[in-house]
Design an enzyme around this catalytic site. Structure first.
Site, PDB file in Angstrom:
ATOM      1  N   HIS A  51       0.838  -1.211   0.000  1.00  0.00           N
ATOM      2  CA  HIS A  51       0.000   0.000   0.000  1.00  0.00           C
ATOM      3  C   HIS A  51       0.866   1.250   0.000  1.00  0.00           C
ATOM      4  CE1 HIS A  51      -3.799   2.095   0.515  1.00  0.00           C
ATOM      5  NE2 HIS A  51      -3.238   2.865   1.435  1.00  0.00           N
ATOM      6  N   HIS A  53       0.914   5.544  -1.422  1.00  0.00           N
ATOM      7  CA  HIS A  53       0.533   6.731  -2.193  1.00  0.00           C
ATOM      8  C   HIS A  53       1.855   7.468  -2.395  1.00  0.00           C
ATOM      9  CE1 HIS A  53      -3.582   5.905  -0.732  1.00  0.00           C
ATOM     10  NE2 HIS A  53      -3.080   5.887   0.492  1.00  0.00           N
ATOM     11  N   ARG A  77      -4.908  15.623   6.474  1.00  0.00           N
ATOM     12  CA  ARG A  77      -5.496  15.417   5.153  1.00  0.00           C
ATOM     13  C   ARG A  77      -5.682  16.738   4.407  1.00  0.00           C
ATOM     14  NH1 ARG A  77     -11.192  12.524   3.488  1.00  0.00           N
ATOM     15  NH2 ARG A  77     -11.958  14.628   3.873  1.00  0.00           N
ATOM     16  N   HIS A 196     -11.937   3.550  -2.987  1.00  0.00           N
ATOM     17  CA  HIS A 196     -11.095   4.210  -1.986  1.00  0.00           C
ATOM     18  C   HIS A 196     -11.455   3.801  -0.564  1.00  0.00           C
ATOM     19  CE1 HIS A 196      -9.851   7.406   0.824  1.00  0.00           C
ATOM     20  NE2 HIS A 196      -8.805   7.542   0.036  1.00  0.00           N
ATOM     21  N   HIS A 221      -9.509   0.969   1.644  1.00  0.00           N
ATOM     22  CA  HIS A 221      -9.229   1.479   2.994  1.00  0.00           C
ATOM     23  C   HIS A 221     -10.437   1.165   3.875  1.00  0.00           C
ATOM     24  CE1 HIS A 221      -6.824   4.941   0.990  1.00  0.00           C
ATOM     25  NE2 HIS A 221      -5.937   4.288   1.691  1.00  0.00           N
ATOM     26  N   GLU A 224      -9.982   2.966   9.551  1.00  0.00           N
ATOM     27  CA  GLU A 224      -8.682   3.495   9.974  1.00  0.00           C
ATOM     28  C   GLU A 224      -8.825   4.459  11.151  1.00  0.00           C
ATOM     29  OE1 GLU A 224      -6.796   5.829   6.962  1.00  0.00           O
ATOM     30  OE2 GLU A 224      -4.868   5.903   8.003  1.00  0.00           O
ATOM     31  N   HIS A 258      -5.505  -1.103   6.531  1.00  0.00           N
ATOM     32  CA  HIS A 258      -5.563  -0.629   7.927  1.00  0.00           C
ATOM     33  C   HIS A 258      -6.402  -1.586   8.785  1.00  0.00           C
ATOM     34  CE1 HIS A 258      -3.626   2.907   6.437  1.00  0.00           C
ATOM     35  NE2 HIS A 258      -4.683   3.304   5.748  1.00  0.00           N
ATOM     36  N   ASP A 306       2.365   3.276   2.746  1.00  0.00           N
ATOM     37  CA  ASP A 306       1.252   4.225   2.747  1.00  0.00           C
ATOM     38  C   ASP A 306       1.666   5.672   2.462  1.00  0.00           C
ATOM     39  OD1 ASP A 306      -1.166   5.469   3.078  1.00  0.00           O
ATOM     40  OD2 ASP A 306      -1.626   4.691   5.043  1.00  0.00           O
TER      41      ASP A 306
HETATM   42  C1  NGQ Z   1      -5.394   8.600   1.383  1.00  0.00           C
HETATM   43  N1  NGQ Z   1      -4.571   8.147   3.590  1.00  0.00           N
HETATM   44  O1  NGQ Z   1      -6.229   8.204   0.563  1.00  0.00           O
HETATM   45  O2  NGQ Z   1      -4.292   9.038   1.032  1.00  0.00           O
HETATM   46  C2  NGQ Z   1      -5.734   8.519   2.834  1.00  0.00           C
HETATM   47  C3  NGQ Z   1      -6.261   9.840   3.320  1.00  0.00           C
HETATM   48  C4  NGQ Z   1      -8.753   9.623   3.252  1.00  0.00           C
HETATM   49  C5  NGQ Z   1      -4.676   7.365   4.644  1.00  0.00           C
HETATM   50  N2  NGQ Z   1      -5.855   6.914   4.930  1.00  0.00           N
HETATM   51  C6  NGQ Z   1      -7.521  10.269   2.671  1.00  0.00           C
HETATM   52  N3  NGQ Z   1      -3.649   7.066   5.376  1.00  0.00           N
HETATM   53  O3  NGQ Z   1      -8.705   8.549   3.823  1.00  0.00           O
HETATM   54  O4  NGQ Z   1      -9.805  10.229   3.106  1.00  0.00           O
HETATM   55 ZN    ZN Z   2      -3.883   4.716   1.955  1.00  0.00          ZN
END
Ligand code: NGQ
Ligand code: ZN
Length: 430
Positions: A51, A53, A77, A196, A221, A224, A258, A306
């Protein structure tokens, strides 16, 4: 071309073996022989990074100062979205190149890119809807890391199909546009399907994506943050993992990223489904997510970098074990009765889970890709324990991906140029 590598010790599917030779042809291991003297070093299968990004590597270190109020995942975020809105395709490629170099130097030989920064800054698709995915593919090809593209479906800001936020505009696709994006990604690299989260896809959309996935990797996801658990309960009366297990065909090709906030019943349900839990312990600690109950989890898990705040497979395993120690007030929590050295036990489980989640064959065995890393030392369990728990710098010496050596003596052959390209991109962005 046929090549033979000889090692003093190697981690084979059955455990550590001495004096091992690996014969490699066309990127695959064709034979493994035991009792061949003259080798040096310790060889292990390369770790899959299930995982990532990669673009978030650009903000590592820039979100470690307090804002006007209490900081949280959600304030992080906001900063991350600001970065995402500023990045052009060249930036994405430069940052991914640096991240992939660090992954290879940090012990990962494959990466699953959970990729949602699809469109131009105003939200319109590029002429090639998979422009950004093509940039990730170019970075993977240049650095040599094996790539699984996970184009992300993102359509809503929250549970119940709420409209997306303006700052999410670069992520948004209809199901039809997503199908086109996926088809295009599949021409670039092995690809999977990635709703997502339960926030970003409605039940109908999730069903359509599940059908599109078939038996391909499907990553999502889940659970989390506690706010996400509460919002899911308010929306459906069920917790996120509970919802998924009840309403989606969760199966061994699924990766639940997660799964931090799970009840014992939910954890048992995940294990029974055969799905892999995608643990990202460094990011989960960095973002204040919580601790997955890995100590008594009987199912499969792998590790992911991540947000790429720190890229190192050993450190990821260290944080996994330490989080369990802190929560359980015990030591050597992730060791097992059959594999008592903790680092070795975690390494074996994360290898198997990571490979399953990415649809890869792993292990130093005939037919598997010649994707391996070496560490220097005499006693393999102690050396791996030191790499995970006590090393001040990454312990990885040499790295091969599909028979191609990309890291020698700890250094990737593109390290200097990747760093220069990355530095220029970050300077412009932050
Ligand atoms: C992401 N990151 O998609 O990059 C997410 C944040 C969200 C993590 N969850 C954005 N660690 O979950 O809305
Ligand atoms: Zn992620």
């Amino acid at each position: 071309m046929v090549e033979t590598l000889i090692f003093r010790h190697a981690l084979l599917p059955e455990g550590w073996v001495e004096n091992v030779s690996l014969t490699i042809a066309d990127g695959n291991i064709t034979s493994v022989e035991r009792g061949i003297p003259g080798g040096t070093g310790i060889a292990l299968p390369g770790m899959p990074n299930l995982h990532s990004h990669s673009f978030q590597r650009a903000m590592a270190g820039y979100a470690e100062l307090r804002g006007p109020g209490a900081d949280s995942f959600w304030t992080w975020r906001e900063l991350m979205y600001r970065l995402a809105l500023g990045m052009n395709p060249d930036d994405v490629q430069a940052v991914a190149t640096q991240a992939f170099v660090e992954m290879l130097e940090g012990g990962y030989t494959a990466v699953a890119e959970f990729h949602y920064l699809h469109h131009a800054p105003d939200g319109t698709p590029y002429t090639d809807i998979a422009e950004m995915a093509a940039r990730l593919t170019a970075a993977a090809e240049a650095t040599g890391i094996e790539l699984l593209l996970l184009p992300v479906f993102y359509a809503h800001a929250g549970f119940g199909g709420t409209a997306p936020l303006p700052e999410q505009r670069r992520f948004i696709n209809s199901l039809d546009a997503y199908a086109e994006l996926y088809e295009r990604c599949a021409t670039l690299a092995p690809s999977g399907i990635a709703p997502h989260s339960l926030r970003a896809a409605t039940p109908e959309e999730l069903r359509a994506l599940t059908t599109l996935a078939g038996t391909r990797p499907l990553h999502i996801h889940i659970a989390e943050q506690t706010a996400e658990v509460e919002a899911c309960l308010a929306w459906s009366g069920l917790r996120p993992v509970e919802y998924l297990l009840r309403h989606a065909p969760v199966a061994p090709n699924w990766c639940l990223v997660h799964a931090t906030h799970v009840t014992p019943t939910e954890a048992t349900g995940i294990a029974a489904s055969g799905a892999v839990v995608g643990l990202c312990p460094l990011t989960e600690a960095n973002l204040g997510d919580g601790i997955f109950p890995a100590h008594d989890f009987p199912g499969a898990f792998g590790i992911g970098s991540d947000s790429n705040v720190l890229i190192d497979a050993g450190r990821e395993l260290q944080m996994l074990e330490y989080s369990q120690r802190l929560a359980q007030h015990q030591r050597n929590v992730m060791a097992s009765a059959t594999i008592r050295p903790t680092a070795t036990a975690m390494y074996q489980r994360a290898l198997a889970g990571g490979a399953q989640a990415m649809g890869l064959q792993t292990g130093l065995a005939p037919g598997a890709p010649a994707s391996l890393v070496t560490i220097a030392g005499d006693d393999p369990d102690t050396t791996l324990a030191q790499a995970v728990f006590t090393a001040r710098t990454p312990a990885i010496r040499d790295v091969w991906v599909r028979g191609r050596r990309v890291v020698a003596e700890g250094r990737h052959h593109l390290a200097a140029s990747a760093r220069a390209g990355f530095g220029a991109a970050v300077k412009r962005l932050v």
